[in-house]
Design a protein around this motif. Structure first.
Motif, PDB file in Angstrom:
ATOM      1  N   VAL A 147      33.437   4.551  28.397  1.00 37.55           N
ATOM      2  CA  VAL A 147      32.671   4.248  27.181  1.00 37.55           C
ATOM      3  C   VAL A 147      31.554   5.273  27.015  1.00 37.55           C
ATOM      4  O   VAL A 147      30.832   5.575  27.965  1.00 37.55           O
ATOM      5  N   ILE A 148      31.444   5.803  25.801  1.00 33.97           N
ATOM      6  CA  ILE A 148      30.338   6.693  25.447  1.00 33.97           C
ATOM      7  C   ILE A 148      29.525   5.969  24.381  1.00 33.97           C
ATOM      8  O   ILE A 148      30.093   5.482  23.404  1.00 33.97           O
ATOM      9  N   ILE A 149      28.237   5.874  24.571  1.00 28.87           N
ATOM     10  CA  ILE A 149      27.396   5.123  23.637  1.00 28.87           C
ATOM     11  C   ILE A 149      26.457   6.084  22.906  1.00 28.87           C
ATOM     12  O   ILE A 149      25.389   6.423  23.399  1.00 28.87           O
ATOM     13  N   PRO A 150      26.876   6.536  21.694  1.00 27.08           N
ATOM     14  CA  PRO A 150      25.967   7.395  20.924  1.00 27.08           C
ATOM     15  C   PRO A 150      24.821   6.558  20.377  1.00 27.08           C
ATOM     16  O   PRO A 150      25.022   5.419  19.962  1.00 27.08           O
ATOM     17  N   THR A 151      23.631   7.111  20.393  1.00 28.44           N
ATOM     18  CA  THR A 151      22.504   6.409  19.800  1.00 28.44           C
ATOM     19  C   THR A 151      21.530   7.413  19.191  1.00 28.44           C
ATOM     20  O   THR A 151      21.187   8.400  19.835  1.00 28.44           O
ATOM     21  N   ALA A 152      21.154   7.167  17.956  1.00 29.05           N
ATOM     22  CA  ALA A 152      20.145   8.033  17.334  1.00 29.05           C
ATOM     23  C   ALA A 152      18.820   7.789  18.045  1.00 29.05           C
ATOM     24  O   ALA A 152      18.494   6.646  18.369  1.00 29.05           O
ATOM     25  N   VAL A 153      18.093   8.847  18.311  1.00 24.93           N
ATOM     26  CA  VAL A 153      16.861   8.664  19.086  1.00 24.93           C
ATOM     27  C   VAL A 153      15.692   8.246  18.188  1.00 24.93           C
ATOM     28  O   VAL A 153      14.746   8.998  17.976  1.00 24.93           O
ATOM     29  N   ASP A 154      15.778   7.021  17.661  1.00 22.78           N
ATOM     30  CA  ASP A 154      14.636   6.450  16.966  1.00 22.78           C
ATOM     31  C   ASP A 154      14.177   5.215  17.736  1.00 22.78           C
ATOM     32  O   ASP A 154      14.753   4.868  18.764  1.00 22.78           O
ATOM     33  N   TYR A 155      13.158   4.552  17.230  1.00 18.46           N
ATOM     34  CA  TYR A 155      12.517   3.528  18.052  1.00 18.46           C
ATOM     35  C   TYR A 155      13.388   2.299  18.333  1.00 18.46           C
ATOM     36  O   TYR A 155      13.075   1.509  19.198  1.00 18.46           O
ATOM     37  N   LEU A 156      14.508   2.152  17.592  1.00 23.61           N
ATOM     38  CA  LEU A 156      15.379   1.000  17.841  1.00 23.61           C
ATOM     39  C   LEU A 156      16.476   1.309  18.855  1.00 23.61           C
ATOM     40  O   LEU A 156      17.274   0.445  19.209  1.00 23.61           O
ATOM     41  N   ILE A 184      25.117   7.494  27.847  1.00 19.77           N
ATOM     42  CA  ILE A 184      24.500   7.247  26.542  1.00 19.77           C
ATOM     43  C   ILE A 184      24.241   8.623  25.934  1.00 19.77           C
ATOM     44  O   ILE A 184      23.653   9.490  26.587  1.00 19.77           O
ATOM     45  N   LEU A 185      24.715   8.813  24.702  1.00 19.88           N
ATOM     46  CA  LEU A 185      24.595  10.130  24.065  1.00 19.88           C
ATOM     47  C   LEU A 185      23.499  10.095  23.002  1.00 19.88           C
ATOM     48  O   LEU A 185      23.703   9.560  21.907  1.00 19.88           O
ATOM     49  N   PRO A 186      22.332  10.654  23.289  1.00 18.84           N
ATOM     50  CA  PRO A 186      21.270  10.678  22.278  1.00 18.84           C
ATOM     51  C   PRO A 186      21.659  11.649  21.159  1.00 18.84           C
ATOM     52  O   PRO A 186      22.033  12.787  21.427  1.00 18.84           O
ATOM     53  N   THR A 187      21.597  11.175  19.915  1.00 14.76           N
ATOM     54  CA  THR A 187      21.967  12.009  18.769  1.00 14.76           C
ATOM     55  C   THR A 187      20.782  12.121  17.815  1.00 14.76           C
ATOM     56  O   THR A 187      19.790  11.413  17.971  1.00 14.76           O
ATOM     57  N   PHE A 188      20.916  13.002  16.811  1.00 17.48           N
ATOM     58  CA  PHE A 188      19.837  13.224  15.844  1.00 17.48           C
ATOM     59  C   PHE A 188      18.536  13.606  16.555  1.00 17.48           C
ATOM     60  O   PHE A 188      17.453  13.245  16.117  1.00 17.48           O
ATOM     61  N   TYR A 189      18.660  14.308  17.679  1.00 20.46           N
ATOM     62  CA  TYR A 189      17.461  14.714  18.409  1.00 20.46           C
ATOM     63  C   TYR A 189      16.699  15.753  17.591  1.00 20.46           C
ATOM     64  O   TYR A 189      17.290  16.682  17.044  1.00 20.46           O
ATOM     65  N   ASP A 190      15.402  15.551  17.535  1.00 21.44           N
ATOM     66  CA  ASP A 190      14.563  16.391  16.693  1.00 21.44           C
ATOM     67  C   ASP A 190      13.419  16.953  17.540  1.00 21.44           C
ATOM     68  O   ASP A 190      12.620  16.203  18.075  1.00 21.44           O
ATOM     69  N   ASN A 191      13.370  18.278  17.683  1.00 25.42           N
ATOM     70  CA  ASN A 191      12.328  18.896  18.511  1.00 25.42           C
ATOM     71  C   ASN A 191      10.939  18.758  17.904  1.00 25.42           C
ATOM     72  O   ASN A 191       9.939  18.859  18.598  1.00 25.42           O
ATOM     73  N   VAL A 192      10.892  18.543  16.589  1.00 19.82           N
ATOM     74  CA  VAL A 192       9.613  18.611  15.904  1.00 19.82           C
ATOM     75  C   VAL A 192       8.809  17.318  16.070  1.00 19.82           C
ATOM     76  O   VAL A 192       7.617  17.337  16.355  1.00 19.82           O
ATOM     77  N   THR A 193       9.494  16.189  15.918  1.00 24.08           N
ATOM     78  CA  THR A 193       8.753  14.926  15.996  1.00 24.08           C
ATOM     79  C   THR A 193       8.638  14.464  17.450  1.00 24.08           C
ATOM     80  O   THR A 193       9.474  14.800  18.287  1.00 24.08           O
ATOM     81  N   ARG A 194       7.615  13.683  17.718  1.00 22.81           N
ATOM     82  CA  ARG A 194       7.450  13.168  19.083  1.00 22.81           C
ATOM     83  C   ARG A 194       8.365  11.978  19.341  1.00 22.81           C
ATOM     84  O   ARG A 194       8.640  11.634  20.487  1.00 22.81           O
ATOM     85  N   GLU A 195       8.830  11.352  18.250  1.00 22.51           N
ATOM     86  CA  GLU A 195       9.637  10.139  18.403  1.00 22.51           C
ATOM     87  C   GLU A 195      10.880  10.405  19.254  1.00 22.51           C
ATOM     88  O   GLU A 195      11.264   9.595  20.095  1.00 22.51           O
ATOM     89  N   SER A 196      11.523  11.565  19.024  1.00 25.01           N
ATOM     90  CA  SER A 196      12.746  11.879  19.768  1.00 25.01           C
ATOM     91  C   SER A 196      12.490  11.910  21.269  1.00 25.01           C
ATOM     92  O   SER A 196      13.196  11.284  22.048  1.00 25.01           O
ATOM     93  N   GLN A 197      11.449  12.659  21.679  1.00 22.66           N
ATOM     94  CA  GLN A 197      11.171  12.775  23.111  1.00 22.66           C
ATOM     95  C   GLN A 197      10.750  11.435  23.698  1.00 22.66           C
ATOM     96  O   GLN A 197      11.163  11.059  24.802  1.00 22.66           O
TER      97      GLN A 197
END
Ligand SMILES: Nc1ncnc2c1ncn2[C@@H]1O[C@H](COP(=O)(O)OP(=O)(O)O)[C@@H](O)[C@H]1O
Ligand SMILES: [Mg+2]
Length: 257
Positions: A147-156, A184-197
């Motif tokens: 199983v691969i679990i993609p997840t957008a890296v936002d607060y949810l 778990i595959l973090p997606t929509f990773y954004d270097n600019v915002t702190r939310e991703s990290q």
């Protein structure tokens, strides 16, 4: 026999849409095919976006396989790509779900349906799931060896992944599921915002760093791929998202025979 009820013990993985599941499934499936693996992509989402992501029509669809007594061979489409075949989904997948819920069905329905393909020498099946269509999604997880679990890296993100993990634990404990989680595959990773990290840190704290795969960055070109019906391997094989997904393809080939 599993009858879906509102108090189903298989608390459905209520992961939200738009986290990159279909993009990951399509990209991975085509990547594996390019690596020489005979790969079938099975779309269990009624939105049927696997077909459109490959520039194909959605008919006849997985409905005919699950409740329309057609054979696996009859519902499997060629994709115009070497070694890659597709069982498209469409709106009727939701109807199939309703019919199955009313009649009751085995949790092994997907695994059983795919068995002839594996006997025919197929190397891999990639199953794309929906955020919420009830019991078919549990059946998809139950059918999975990996199983691969993609997840957008936002607060949810963490919350959504916890629900999927809980479902897998229940399947393992109560239904003797013997698969494993590749990661778990973090997606929509954004270097600019702190939310991703921050989200990545949170995922690592919650699930352990070894379970978190290298992230896929937010990339406009992936959206363009979806809209144009091309995979990233066809549109921009040396782009950053292609390199990031190549890593995932490598990890999957590494653990499959
Ligand atoms: N890493 C990414 N960066 C930018 N857009 C993406 C990325 N991954 C997917 N997309 C786009 O975001 C939308 C939702 O992705 P999709 O894979 O369909 O998610 P899901 O299957 O989880 O609903 C699609 O338009 C897709 O092309
Ligand atoms: Mg999808």
């Amino acid at each position: 026999m599993l009858r879906q009820q509102s108090n189903s013990p298989y608390s459905y993985p209520t992961q939200k849409g738009g986290v990159g599941k279909t993009t990951t499934a399509v990209t991975l499936a085509h990547g594996l095919a390019i690596q020489g693996k005979d790969t079938l992509l099975l779309d269990l989402d009624p939105q049927g976006q696997c077909a459109s992501a490959l520039g194909l029509v959605q008919e006849p669809g997985v409905f005919n396989l699950l409740v329309g007594d057609q054979t696996l061979a009859n519902v499997t489409r060629t994709t115009g790509r070497s070694r890659l075949t597709l069982i498209p989904g469409n709106k009727r997948t939701a109807t199939a779900q309703l019919v199955l819920n009313a009649e009751g069905f085995e949790l092994s329905i997907i695994r059983d349906a795919l068995r002839p393909a594996m006997r025919n020498g197929l190397d891999l099946v990639i199953i794309d799931t929906a955020p919420s269509v009830g019991g078919l999604q549990e059946a998809a997880l139950f059918a999975a060896d990996l199983v691969i679990i993609p997840t957008a890296v936002d607060y949810l993100a963490t919350e959504g992944v916890i629900k999927v993990m809980q479902t897998l634990e229940i399947l393992a404990e109560k239904q003797s599921w013997r698969g494993s989680v590749l990661g778990i595959l973090p997606t929509f990773y954004d270097n600019v915002t702190r939310e991703s990290q921050q989200t990545l840190d949170d995922l690592q704290r919650t699930f352990g760093a070894e379970l978190i795969l290298p992230p896929v960055h937010r990339a406009t070109i992936l959206r363009e791929c979806g809209a144009e019906g091309k995979t990233i391997w066809e549109k921009a094989a040396s782009s950053r998202p292609a390199q990031e997904y190549a890593d995932l393809v490598w990890r999957v080939t590494d653990v499959t025979p």
